[in-house]
Write an enzyme that holds these catalytic residues in place. Structure first.
Site, PDB file in Angstrom:
ATOM      1  N   ASP A 161       0.825  -1.204   0.000  1.00  0.00           N
ATOM      2  CA  ASP A 161       0.000   0.000   0.000  1.00  0.00           C
ATOM      3  C   ASP A 161       0.863   1.260   0.000  1.00  0.00           C
ATOM      4  O   ASP A 161       2.101   1.188  -0.024  1.00  0.00           O
ATOM      5  CB  ASP A 161      -0.915  -0.041   1.232  1.00  0.00           C
ATOM      6  CG  ASP A 161      -2.298   0.523   0.969  1.00  0.00           C
ATOM      7  OD1 ASP A 161      -2.443   1.354   0.050  1.00  0.00           O
ATOM      8  OD2 ASP A 161      -3.244   0.138   1.689  1.00  0.00           O
ATOM      9  N   GLU A 200      -0.396   2.004  -5.371  1.00  0.00           N
ATOM     10  CA  GLU A 200      -0.056   3.429  -5.278  1.00  0.00           C
ATOM     11  C   GLU A 200      -1.281   4.311  -5.499  1.00  0.00           C
ATOM     12  O   GLU A 200      -1.191   5.522  -5.331  1.00  0.00           O
ATOM     13  CB  GLU A 200       1.060   3.731  -6.310  1.00  0.00           C
ATOM     14  CG  GLU A 200       1.610   5.130  -6.295  1.00  0.00           C
ATOM     15  CD  GLU A 200       0.797   6.097  -7.143  1.00  0.00           C
ATOM     16  OE1 GLU A 200       0.835   7.315  -6.846  1.00  0.00           O
ATOM     17  OE2 GLU A 200       0.107   5.659  -8.080  1.00  0.00           O
ATOM     18  N   TRP A 201      -2.418   3.715  -5.882  1.00  0.00           N
ATOM     19  CA  TRP A 201      -3.716   4.369  -6.033  1.00  0.00           C
ATOM     20  C   TRP A 201      -3.856   5.137  -7.345  1.00  0.00           C
ATOM     21  O   TRP A 201      -4.845   5.826  -7.562  1.00  0.00           O
ATOM     22  CB  TRP A 201      -4.044   5.306  -4.865  1.00  0.00           C
ATOM     23  CG  TRP A 201      -3.813   4.737  -3.504  1.00  0.00           C
ATOM     24  CD1 TRP A 201      -3.851   3.418  -3.151  1.00  0.00           C
ATOM     25  CD2 TRP A 201      -3.500   5.461  -2.321  1.00  0.00           C
ATOM     26  NE1 TRP A 201      -3.579   3.280  -1.820  1.00  0.00           N
ATOM     27  CE2 TRP A 201      -3.357   4.522  -1.278  1.00  0.00           C
ATOM     28  CE3 TRP A 201      -3.326   6.817  -2.039  1.00  0.00           C
ATOM     29  CZ2 TRP A 201      -3.054   4.891   0.019  1.00  0.00           C
ATOM     30  CZ3 TRP A 201      -3.017   7.183  -0.735  1.00  0.00           C
ATOM     31  CH2 TRP A 201      -2.885   6.228   0.284  1.00  0.00           C
ATOM     32  N   GLY A 202      -2.879   5.053  -8.228  1.00  0.00           N
ATOM     33  CA  GLY A 202      -3.009   5.666  -9.538  1.00  0.00           C
ATOM     34  C   GLY A 202      -2.612   7.123  -9.628  1.00  0.00           C
ATOM     35  O   GLY A 202      -2.634   7.706 -10.716  1.00  0.00           O
ATOM     36  N   ASP A 203      -2.210   7.739  -8.519  1.00  0.00           N
ATOM     37  CA  ASP A 203      -1.923   9.175  -8.542  1.00  0.00           C
ATOM     38  C   ASP A 203      -0.673   9.520  -9.345  1.00  0.00           C
ATOM     39  O   ASP A 203      -0.606  10.576  -9.981  1.00  0.00           O
ATOM     40  CB  ASP A 203      -1.772   9.699  -7.112  1.00  0.00           C
ATOM     41  CG  ASP A 203      -3.074   9.644  -6.332  1.00  0.00           C
ATOM     42  OD1 ASP A 203      -4.128   9.440  -6.966  1.00  0.00           O
ATOM     43  OD2 ASP A 203      -3.044   9.790  -5.098  1.00  0.00           O
ATOM     44  N   ASP A 223      -9.502   3.313  -3.300  1.00  0.00           N
ATOM     45  CA  ASP A 223     -10.197   2.096  -2.869  1.00  0.00           C
ATOM     46  C   ASP A 223     -11.616   2.002  -3.440  1.00  0.00           C
ATOM     47  O   ASP A 223     -12.347   2.999  -3.507  1.00  0.00           O
ATOM     48  CB  ASP A 223     -10.291   2.058  -1.345  1.00  0.00           C
ATOM     49  CG  ASP A 223      -8.961   1.712  -0.694  1.00  0.00           C
ATOM     50  OD1 ASP A 223      -7.958   1.595  -1.415  1.00  0.00           O
ATOM     51  OD2 ASP A 223      -8.940   1.579   0.549  1.00  0.00           O
TER      52      ASP A 223
END
Length: 400
Positions: A161, A200-203, A223
């Site tokens: 995460d 990494e959440w795509g940022d 999420d």
């Protein structure tokens, strides 16, 4: 004694076979194995979506048992991933992560051994910050020792995460790629094949670099939540990312929410579209309490065949007409899967032409409805009635 004629014939045959083995056309060459040894999009179960931080070793064992009993293991759901909150609040005297002594008293090695005995694979969680999203110790500047610890425990999968702590939910002052590259190198150094899930959440556009640092899959969004607006919003964010998917490297729109409160139509929509995207399929429901409808959705072999087939690449959006959309995915055998989406609330008719989805001209087309079975052959168009919040998923072959 072998006559001279037969001797020369034998030599010629050996040379011919040798040349055939040596010469392989570029379009026939097999791709290099992915860094993790994972052949296709991973499938399994993860504790977070249903249980969050409320986990313990018996719950995980029960879910592993249920994966076997339900038939999900045989269908390909082989990874059991223990998400956040498995670790104690402090490292041990040697600086290693340790299991929470209250909720995981037997330790993670014992849990991994149990999962392996069920014919499943063991997944574990950490974060690229100094703390996990729930404030537990994480792996920043401890990549080497933690990777080796995970390998020593028999881990086959790492969900990594990008949280720092509850107060500041992401690491600061350093590019994400550098953080993930260090853990990727540490995992490779252990010598154990471990699927590396880059969360990494795509940022920072992980689809552009995650494969190069050893990632098997990379999150493209924040999420997922078990509600219609969130799932369709995540689907929108996948448009244009199809070119980054490859064998051993998969776009990850996050885990499945099938069975967590969605309607039957929404569950089928969710399952269809994640499979069309060749996304990793990580179930997130309570497998021990799964009803028949949820099981049927997760175990639909026709839909799972779409997820496993990357012969012609990841699925993509062809047409956006507002509440209705057309998506398509070419299959290895020359068929095409078309998904006709209805994001509205009322049943509507949606259709497409064979030429629009890339099929050659034919007198008629064989049509398989992935959720309802074989349909009569048709010269076209392809489509039908689509329920609100639903999908009509068809696999189509030209009949010659």
């Amino acid at each position: 004694m072998i006559s001279r004629k037969w001797w020369f014939a034998l030599v010629a045959l050996v040379l011919l076979i040798g040349v055939g083995v040596w010469y392989v056309r570029p379009d026939q060459a097999r791709p290099a194995p992915p860094p993790s040894g994972q052949a296709g999009p991973p499938m399994g179960w993860n504790s977070w979506n249903r249980f969050g931080c409320k986990i313990d070793e018996q719950l995980i064992r029960d879910q592993a048992d249920a994966l076997v009993k339900s038939g999900m293991r045989e269908a390909g759901y082989t990874y059991v991933v223990v998400d956040d909150c498995w670790m104690a609040n402090e490292r041990d005297a040697d600086g290693k992560l340790q299991a929470d002594p209250t909720t995981f008293p037997s330790g993670m090695k014992a849990l991994g051994d149990y999962i392996h005995k069920q014919g499943l694979k063991f997944g574990i969680y950490s974060s690229a910050g100094s703390q996990t999203c729930e404030g537990r110790p994480a792996s920043r500047d401890k990549e080497e020792v933690d990777a080796q610890t995970f390998a020593d425990w028999g881990a086959d999968f790492l969900k990594y995460d990008y949280c720092e702590s509850k107060a500041a939910d992401r690491p600061q002052g350093e590019p994400a790629r550098d953080r993930y590259e260090r853990m990727g190198a540490a995992l490779r150094a252990t010598g154990r094949p471990i699927v590396y899930s880059v969360v990494e959440w795509g940022d920072e556009k992980p689809w552009e670099w995650a494969y190069d640092v050893g990632g098997t899959m990379w999150r493209t969004t924040r999420d997922i939540k078990p509600n219609w607006p969130n799932i369709t919003g995540i689907l929108d964010q996948q448009v244009g990312l199809e070119k980054y998917a490859r064998p051993g490297g998969w776009n990850d729109p996050d885990m499945l929410q099938v069975g967590n409160g969605l309607s039957e139509d929404e569950n089928q929509f969710h399952m269809t579209m994640w499979s069309l995207l060749n996304a990793p399929l990580m179930a997130g429901n309570d497998i021990t309490a799964m009803d028949e409808g949820t099981a049927a959705t997760l175990l639909n072999r026709e839909v799972l065949d779409v997820q496993r087939d990357f012969g012609k690449g990841q699925g993509y959006r062809l047409r956006d007409d507002g509440d209705t959309e057309v998506w398509a995915k070419g299959m290895s055998d020359g068929s095409v899967v078309v998904a006709l989406l209805n994001r509205g609330t009322e049943t509507v008719s949606v259709s497409t032409a064979a030429s629009e989805i890339g099929l050659p001209p034919a007198e008629s087309y064989r049509v398989l409805d992935l959720w309802n079975g074989e349909k009569p052959a048709t010269p076209g168009p392809l489509g039908g009635e689509v329920a609100g919040h639903g999908v009509l998923a068809l696999r189509v072959w030209p009949l010659r």
